[in-house]
Write an enzyme that holds these catalytic residues in place. Structure first.
Site, mmCIF file in Angstrom:
data_model
loop_
_atom_site.group_PDB
_atom_site.id
_atom_site.type_symbol
_atom_site.label_atom_id
_atom_site.label_comp_id
_atom_site.label_asym_id
_atom_site.label_seq_id
_atom_site.Cartn_x
_atom_site.Cartn_y
_atom_site.Cartn_z
ATOM 1 C CB THR A 13 -38.860 34.502 -94.343
ATOM 2 O OG1 THR A 13 -39.393 33.090 -93.935
ATOM 3 C CG2 THR A 13 -37.425 34.589 -94.582
ATOM 4 C CB SER A 58 -47.776 32.472 -93.498
ATOM 5 O OG SER A 58 -47.188 31.607 -94.259
ATOM 6 C CB SER A 59 -47.204 27.451 -90.437
ATOM 7 O OG SER A 59 -46.352 27.331 -91.636
ATOM 8 C CG ASP A 90 -44.271 28.190 -95.201
ATOM 9 O OD1 ASP A 90 -43.456 28.259 -96.190
ATOM 10 O OD2 ASP A 90 -43.819 28.061 -94.045
ATOM 11 C CD GLN A 277 -53.663 12.937 -106.719
ATOM 12 O OE1 GLN A 277 -52.667 12.298 -106.862
ATOM 13 N NE2 GLN A 277 -54.615 12.289 -105.894
HETATM 14 N N1 ASP Z 1 -42.393 30.252 -92.468
HETATM 15 C C1 ASP Z 1 -42.231 31.335 -93.324
HETATM 16 C C2 ASP Z 1 -43.744 31.642 -93.368
HETATM 17 O O1 ASP Z 1 -44.496 31.198 -94.245
HETATM 18 C C3 ASP Z 1 -41.812 31.181 -94.661
HETATM 19 C C4 ASP Z 1 -41.870 32.463 -95.485
HETATM 20 O O2 ASP Z 1 -42.144 33.399 -95.014
HETATM 21 O O3 ASP Z 1 -41.522 32.282 -96.684
HETATM 22 O O4 ASP Z 1 -44.248 32.480 -92.540
#
Ligand code: ASP
Length: 342
Positions: A13, A58-59, A90, A277
């Site tokens: 982001t 980053s997903s 993420d 957990q």
């Molecule tokens: N979806 C974004 C990522 O992890 C969220 C972020 O950057 O905080 O790439």
């Protein structure tokens, strides 16, 4: 001589811009990001930058990309004093954990940071996160050694050990927590370093590891887990390590279908690591009847490892070619501060 810092932009982001038509957030380039924070030049550091050709959300992170990142740090290790990695939040805790294992004997600071709002947004948290991360990466003690010679994560005025963090909030600027381990530093009017929480300088020179295995699976226990699901998951072809997220102090059902299925996976050479957990406390195999059988069949205690660190440690140890006893022994040791009490 002025400090030389390498900024590695991977995506996330922090460097995104909103598509005016669709409203979807898309990455933009590193120069545009740095142009948003001209005040960085006041430090007088020499800033160099490397960016992924295709910045990623980053997903889409993978172990291959972690190795690529470790290689970039290795290539610039002797020419730079510190490193800042711009990364999506993420999976930042996974990347921080992975790098903490891949960069053995690190004695310079590697800070991962990102933001909840893009750097061009009026209320962005990106500028503070970036500016302070650069300052921390460059900080050294009176002998010229890095103040924080480890892989760490800076977000919302807190510096954490990279392999002790979890992303706990998808909206707040305070997106990360470090359960069971205190912050390494806190930024206010000045940056307060908590020296007793920071890893000591490591000797022997950096060793960059280049292998991680993905023969790892995980199962979060829940009341109602079916024998069929357990059976299926443990019979996944090519899986060497199964990470169990147990209840409380690492407890699990005592029903024969559960213990027998797990026991037969171990007998066939599979490795089972038990983590909890809970976000506080630790696994204590054998404390309750509901974990005594696990201990007996050779389940490995993950102590108070975060899920992220446990997955990455498993991938790393398998990547070294370690199985059986060597793997088990390494799980009982803190390789780079991932266990809070060892
Ligand atoms: N979806 C974004 C990522 O992890 C969220 C972020 O950057 O905080 O790439």
């Amino acid at each position: 001589m002025s400090k030389r810092i390498l900024i590695l932009y991977t995506g996330g982001t922090i460097g995104m811009i909103q598509d005016p038509v669709s409203g979807i957030l898309r990455p933009f380039d590193l120069e545009q990001i740095l142009a948003q924070v001209p005040e960085i030049s006041i430090f007088g550091y020499q800033l160099d930058a490397v960016a992924f050709e295709q910045p990623i959300d980053s997903s889409n992170m993978t172990p291959e990309i972690w190795i690529h990142m470790a290689n970039i740090i290795g290539q610039h290790y002797h020419t730079h004093d510190g490193f800042v990695i711009l990364h999506g939040s993420d999976t930042m805790a996974y990347t921080a954990s992975a790098l903490s294992f891949l960069l053995e004997n690190l004695d310079k600071c590697v800070v991962l940071t990102g933001s909840q709002l893009p750097i061009g947004h009026v209320r962005t948290d990106a500028k503070e996160n970036l500016i302070t991360s650069i300052e921390i990466a460059a900080a050294c003690d009176e002998h010229g050694n890095s103040r924080v010679p480890e892989v760490c994560l800076y977000f919302d005025y807190q510096l954490y050990r990279g392999n002790r963090v979890i992303k706990y909030n998808a909206e707040k600027f305070e997106a990360f927590h470090s359960p069971n381990y205190p912050p390494l530093a806190e930024a206010g009017i000045r940056i307060r370093y908590h020296s007793n929480a920071i890893l000591p300088k490591r000797m022997g020179g950096l060793k960059v590891h280049r292998h991680m295995s993905t023969a790892v699976g995980s199962l979060k226990l829940f009341p109602g887990l079916s024998a069929m699901l357990l059976n299926q998951i443990l019979h996944t072809p090519g899986m060497d390590v199964m990470l169990i997220e147990g209840f409380g102090a690492g407890n699990a059902p005592t029903a024969p279908w559960f213990t027998q299925t797990l026991g037969s996976f171990i007998q066939k050479g599979g490795l089972v690591v038990d983590i909890t957990q809970c976000h506080g406390g630790s696994v204590e195999l054998g404390k309750y009847e509901t974990s005594a059988a696990l201990l007996q069949m050779g389940v490995i205690s993950g102590h108070d490892l975060t899920f992220e660190a446990a997955i990455c440690k498993s991938m790393f140890l398998l990547g070294l070619g370690w199985k059986g006893e060597k793997f088990t022994e390494a799980f009982g040791k803190s390789l780079s501060g991932e266990l809070s009490k060892f």
